[in-house]
Design a protein around this motif. Sequence first.
Motif, PDB file in Angstrom:
ATOM      1  N   PRO A 121      41.764  40.702  48.063  1.00 50.92           N
ATOM      2  CA  PRO A 121      41.930  40.499  46.625  1.00 50.92           C
ATOM      3  C   PRO A 121      42.610  39.168  46.307  1.00 50.92           C
ATOM      4  CG  PRO A 121      43.545  42.072  47.432  1.00 50.92           C
ATOM      5  CD  PRO A 121      42.594  41.816  48.562  1.00 50.92           C
ATOM      6  N   ASN A 122      42.537  38.784  45.049  1.00 53.77           N
ATOM      7  CA  ASN A 122      43.128  37.529  44.594  1.00 53.77           C
ATOM      8  C   ASN A 122      44.652  37.576  44.730  1.00 53.77           C
ATOM      9  OD1 ASN A 122      43.298  34.974  43.506  1.00 53.77           O
ATOM     10  ND2 ASN A 122      42.291  35.483  41.587  1.00 53.77           N
ATOM     11  N   ARG A 123      45.239  36.402  44.851  1.00 49.34           N
ATOM     12  CA  ARG A 123      46.695  36.303  44.963  1.00 49.34           C
ATOM     13  C   ARG A 123      47.326  36.386  43.574  1.00 49.34           C
ATOM     14  NH1 ARG A 123      47.332  31.158  49.000  1.00 49.34           N
ATOM     15  NH2 ARG A 123      49.562  31.699  48.800  1.00 49.34           N
ATOM     16  N   PRO A 124      48.334  37.233  43.387  1.00 52.36           N
ATOM     17  CA  PRO A 124      48.945  37.376  42.061  1.00 52.36           C
ATOM     18  C   PRO A 124      49.770  36.153  41.689  1.00 52.36           C
ATOM     19  CG  PRO A 124      50.158  38.666  43.671  1.00 52.36           C
ATOM     20  CD  PRO A 124      48.951  38.114  44.385  1.00 52.36           C
ATOM     21  N   LYS A 125      49.823  35.862  40.397  1.00 51.16           N
ATOM     22  CA  LYS A 125      50.701  34.798  39.921  1.00 51.16           C
ATOM     23  C   LYS A 125      52.162  35.195  40.126  1.00 51.16           C
ATOM     24  CE  LYS A 125      48.056  32.190  36.566  1.00 51.16           C
ATOM     25  NZ  LYS A 125      48.188  31.498  35.278  1.00 51.16           N
ATOM     26  N   ALA A 126      53.014  34.178  40.155  1.00 43.60           N
ATOM     27  CA  ALA A 126      54.425  34.422  40.449  1.00 43.60           C
ATOM     28  C   ALA A 126      55.094  35.313  39.417  1.00 43.60           C
ATOM     29  CB  ALA A 126      55.166  33.092  40.562  1.00 43.60           C
ATOM     30  N   ASP A 127      54.623  35.269  38.142  1.00 40.44           N
ATOM     31  CA  ASP A 127      55.281  36.038  37.089  1.00 40.44           C
ATOM     32  C   ASP A 127      54.707  37.437  36.901  1.00 40.44           C
ATOM     33  OD1 ASP A 127      52.878  35.173  36.068  1.00 40.44           O
ATOM     34  OD2 ASP A 127      53.653  34.687  34.081  1.00 40.44           O
ATOM     35  N   VAL A 128      53.797  37.849  37.780  1.00 40.14           N
ATOM     36  CA  VAL A 128      53.257  39.205  37.705  1.00 40.14           C
ATOM     37  C   VAL A 128      54.300  40.180  38.254  1.00 40.14           C
ATOM     38  CG1 VAL A 128      51.482  40.781  38.571  1.00 40.14           C
ATOM     39  CG2 VAL A 128      50.859  38.468  37.881  1.00 40.14           C
ATOM     40  N   GLY A 156      50.219  46.167  41.838  1.00 37.59           N
ATOM     41  CA  GLY A 156      49.470  47.283  42.404  1.00 37.59           C
ATOM     42  C   GLY A 156      48.444  47.886  41.480  1.00 37.59           C
ATOM     43  N   ASP A 157      48.383  47.410  40.234  1.00 39.18           N
ATOM     44  CA  ASP A 157      47.472  48.020  39.263  1.00 39.18           C
ATOM     45  C   ASP A 157      46.405  47.066  38.754  1.00 39.18           C
ATOM     46  OD1 ASP A 157      46.652  50.285  37.764  1.00 39.18           O
ATOM     47  OD2 ASP A 157      47.666  49.534  35.984  1.00 39.18           O
ATOM     48  N   MET A 158      46.584  45.755  38.975  1.00 40.27           N
ATOM     49  CA  MET A 158      45.596  44.821  38.424  1.00 40.27           C
ATOM     50  C   MET A 158      44.362  44.744  39.315  1.00 40.27           C
ATOM     51  SD  MET A 158      47.428  41.141  38.970  1.00 40.27           S
ATOM     52  CE  MET A 158      47.482  40.313  40.560  1.00 40.27           C
ATOM     53  N   GLY A 159      43.275  44.228  38.743  1.00 41.67           N
ATOM     54  CA  GLY A 159      41.986  44.227  39.405  1.00 41.67           C
ATOM     55  C   GLY A 159      41.912  43.306  40.607  1.00 41.67           C
ATOM     56  N   PHE A 160      40.896  43.533  41.408  1.00 44.23           N
ATOM     57  CA  PHE A 160      40.669  42.826  42.668  1.00 44.23           C
ATOM     58  C   PHE A 160      40.603  41.312  42.471  1.00 44.23           C
ATOM     59  CE2 PHE A 160      37.696  41.103  45.831  1.00 44.23           C
ATOM     60  CZ  PHE A 160      38.235  41.574  47.018  1.00 44.23           C
ATOM     61  N   ALA A 161      39.900  40.845  41.427  1.00 40.90           N
ATOM     62  CA  ALA A 161      39.679  39.408  41.232  1.00 40.90           C
ATOM     63  C   ALA A 161      40.741  38.738  40.387  1.00 40.90           C
ATOM     64  CB  ALA A 161      38.300  39.173  40.601  1.00 40.90           C
ATOM     65  N   SER A 162      41.691  39.509  39.884  1.00 33.36           N
ATOM     66  CA  SER A 162      42.637  38.981  38.904  1.00 33.36           C
ATOM     67  C   SER A 162      43.865  38.337  39.540  1.00 33.36           C
ATOM     68  CB  SER A 162      43.086  40.108  37.972  1.00 33.36           C
ATOM     69  OG  SER A 162      44.093  39.673  37.086  1.00 33.36           O
ATOM     70  N   GLN A 163      44.333  37.250  38.908  1.00 30.81           N
ATOM     71  CA  GLN A 163      45.640  36.684  39.218  1.00 30.81           C
ATOM     72  C   GLN A 163      46.713  37.313  38.334  1.00 30.81           C
ATOM     73  OE1 GLN A 163      45.199  32.450  38.481  1.00 30.81           O
ATOM     74  NE2 GLN A 163      45.155  32.016  40.671  1.00 30.81           N
ATOM     75  N   LYS A 164      46.322  37.650  37.103  1.00 27.43           N
ATOM     76  CA  LYS A 164      47.243  38.253  36.144  1.00 27.43           C
ATOM     77  C   LYS A 164      46.411  38.936  35.072  1.00 27.43           C
ATOM     78  CE  LYS A 164      51.096  37.149  33.003  1.00 27.43           C
ATOM     79  NZ  LYS A 164      51.962  36.065  32.476  1.00 27.43           N
ATOM     80  N   THR A 165      46.844  40.111  34.651  1.00 23.75           N
ATOM     81  CA  THR A 165      46.079  40.892  33.676  1.00 23.75           C
ATOM     82  C   THR A 165      46.993  41.465  32.598  1.00 23.75           C
ATOM     83  OG1 THR A 165      44.381  41.520  35.279  1.00 23.75           O
ATOM     84  CG2 THR A 165      44.598  42.915  33.347  1.00 23.75           C
ATOM     85  N   TYR A 166      46.536  41.351  31.353  1.00 25.91           N
ATOM     86  CA  TYR A 166      47.132  42.070  30.230  1.00 25.91           C
ATOM     87  C   TYR A 166      46.195  43.212  29.855  1.00 25.91           C
ATOM     88  CZ  TYR A 166      50.082  37.927  29.396  1.00 25.91           C
ATOM     89  OH  TYR A 166      50.971  36.883  29.508  1.00 25.91           O
ATOM     90  N   ASP A 167      46.718  44.402  29.716  1.00 21.45           N
ATOM     91  CA  ASP A 167      45.958  45.529  29.170  1.00 21.45           C
ATOM     92  C   ASP A 167      46.420  45.792  27.744  1.00 21.45           C
ATOM     93  OD1 ASP A 167      44.350  46.057  31.310  1.00 21.45           O
ATOM     94  OD2 ASP A 167      45.096  48.091  31.665  1.00 21.45           O
ATOM     95  N   ILE A 168      45.457  45.917  26.835  1.00 20.02           N
ATOM     96  CA  ILE A 168      45.766  46.381  25.483  1.00 20.02           C
ATOM     97  C   ILE A 168      45.497  47.882  25.452  1.00 20.02           C
ATOM     98  CG2 ILE A 168      45.287  46.146  23.029  1.00 20.02           C
ATOM     99  CD1 ILE A 168      44.174  43.371  23.579  1.00 20.02           C
TER     100      ILE A 168
END
Length: 510
Positions: free
Chosen positions: A106-113, A409-421
Motif C-alpha cells: 500500500p501507499n506510504r501515509p503522510k506524516a500528519d496522518v 489502519g483505516d485508509m485505502g490502499f492507494a491513499s496517502q491521506k483520506t478525509y471521510d465525510i
Amino acid sequence: MHDIRAIRENPDAFDRDLERRGLAPLSAALIALDEARKGAVSAAQGNQERRNALAKEIGVAKKVKDEARAAELMAEVARLKAAEPELKKAQDDADRALSEKLAAIPNRPKADVPEGADEHGNVLYRSHASARERLGEGREHFELGEAMGLMDFEAAARMSGSRFVVLKGQLARLERALGQFMLDLHTQEHGYLEVVPPVLVRDAAMFGTAQLPKFREDQFGINIGNKDLVDELAAERGMDLIRESIEKYSIQNSELYNAALNEPRSSKFVEFLVKFGIFTDALLNSGAKEILSEESIEKRRAEIQQRSGFWLIPTAEVPLTNLVRESILREEELPLRFTALTPCFRAEAGAAGRDTRGMLRQHQFNKVELVSITTPEESANEHERMLTCAEAVLKKLDLPYRVMTLCTGDMGFASQKTYDIEVWVPGQRTYREISSCSVCGDFQARRMNARYRGKDGKPAYVHTLNGSGVAVGRALIAVMENYQNPDGSVTIPSALHPYMGGLNRIEGPR
C-alpha cells in the motif's frame, strides 16, 4: 506503485511508513529482488556485448582467412545465442517478481496522518450542523420507502438477488435530481469538467488505480463464457480447458448448450464453446481443428479476445484517473479536474452480514466522482479544495455531517491521506460515510505512467486525487431520513426544488 530507487536510498524510512500501516519491514526483501533483477539484466547485456565483440572478431578472422579461428568464434556465438532465451526469461521473471511485490504494497501515509489500527483511530477534523433542528431518531429509509410503495427490494431480489433495489415514482425522480444537482454544482461553481466515461474497463485501467490485483474479489468481471459449464464439460469430456481466463460469467442453458452436450465432437459443440469464449489451445487439440479452418479459428480467437477481459467500474475514479495514463502533460495544463455521474458496481466480498437491509451497501449504485490531476507542490492544497467541494453538496442540502481524518489502519490502499465525510442518519442514530476524499501522491501515476513536463523540461510523475462528490444513493438515504415527517412523507430540500418540477414533498402514490 513504489519507486525502488527511493526505497534503496532510504530503506529505514520506507519500513517505518510500512510499520505505521501495520506491516512488517519489506525493504531488505525488495532490495534483494532488485539485486536479482540487476544481475539478470547484467547477464543478458553481457551476453549481447560478447556476441557483438565476437562478430567483430569473426570479421577479422575471415579477413585474414583464419577459418579455424572463425569457426571457433562462430561456435561460441551459437552457444551464446542458444543461452539467450533462458537469460531473457530470467530477466523477465526477475522484473515480474519485483513488480508484483511492489504492486502489492500500500501507499506510504503522510506524516500528519493519525496512527491507528481501524476506524476507532480516526480523528474528527471538523463538523457541520444543519440550520434545521437535527432529528435525534426516526424511521429508516427503507421503512419510509416501502411504506410509500416507492422502494422495492423484493422485486429487485427476484431478478438480481440481494443488495439491489428498485426505486419508483418520485423517489426515482429524487435520486435523479440529486445526481443532476451535484453535477451542476461541481461544474458550474467548482470548475470541474463533466465527463461521460466508459463503465467497462480493461485490466490495465484497474491496475492503474490499484483496484487490481489486490482487490480482485471485490470487483465484478465481465467475460463471455461460464466457469461452471467449463468445469462440467471438462469433467464429462475429459478436456483440459484453461480456466484462469474464464471468471465470473453468466449463461443460461440453451438449445445450443444441450446440442453441444449431446454431440461433443460436432460443429454445434464447437459453436457453443466459441460463442461463450471457451476456446483454447487444449480445445483445438481436442477436435476443433477437424471442424474449423485455421483462418476461422484465428478470427474467432480475436473476436473473443476483443469481447472478454472487462471489469465493471467500482467507481468513476478508475476511468477518470486513467484519462491521463501513458501521457506527458504540460505543467500549465494542471490542475485537471474531472467529474462524472456513473453507476458503480462492487461485489462487497468482505461485507457479509453488514448493512443487509436497505440501500447503504449495494452491488450497484450511482455516484458523482471528483478527480484531480496536479503537481506535487499543489496536491495538498488540492486535497483541501476537493474536500470543500464535496462538503458544499451537504451544506446546500442542509444536512448535518462531520469530517474525519482516517488513521493509518483505516485508509485505502492507494491513499496517502483520506478525509471521510460522514452524514447523520437518524434511522440508525449515527453518522455514515457519504464521501471519501483522498490524495494518492504519485502512487497511481507510476502504475499508469502519467507524467507532466515541469519548468526544467524534465518529465515527472503527476499527483492524483479522488473523492466522492457525493454517493447519490447515500445522499438519498440522508435526505429521506433527515427530512422525514411524522406522517411518513419526506420534505424535499429547497436546493432540489428546481430539479423536482416544483414538488416540495413526497408522499407516495395515492
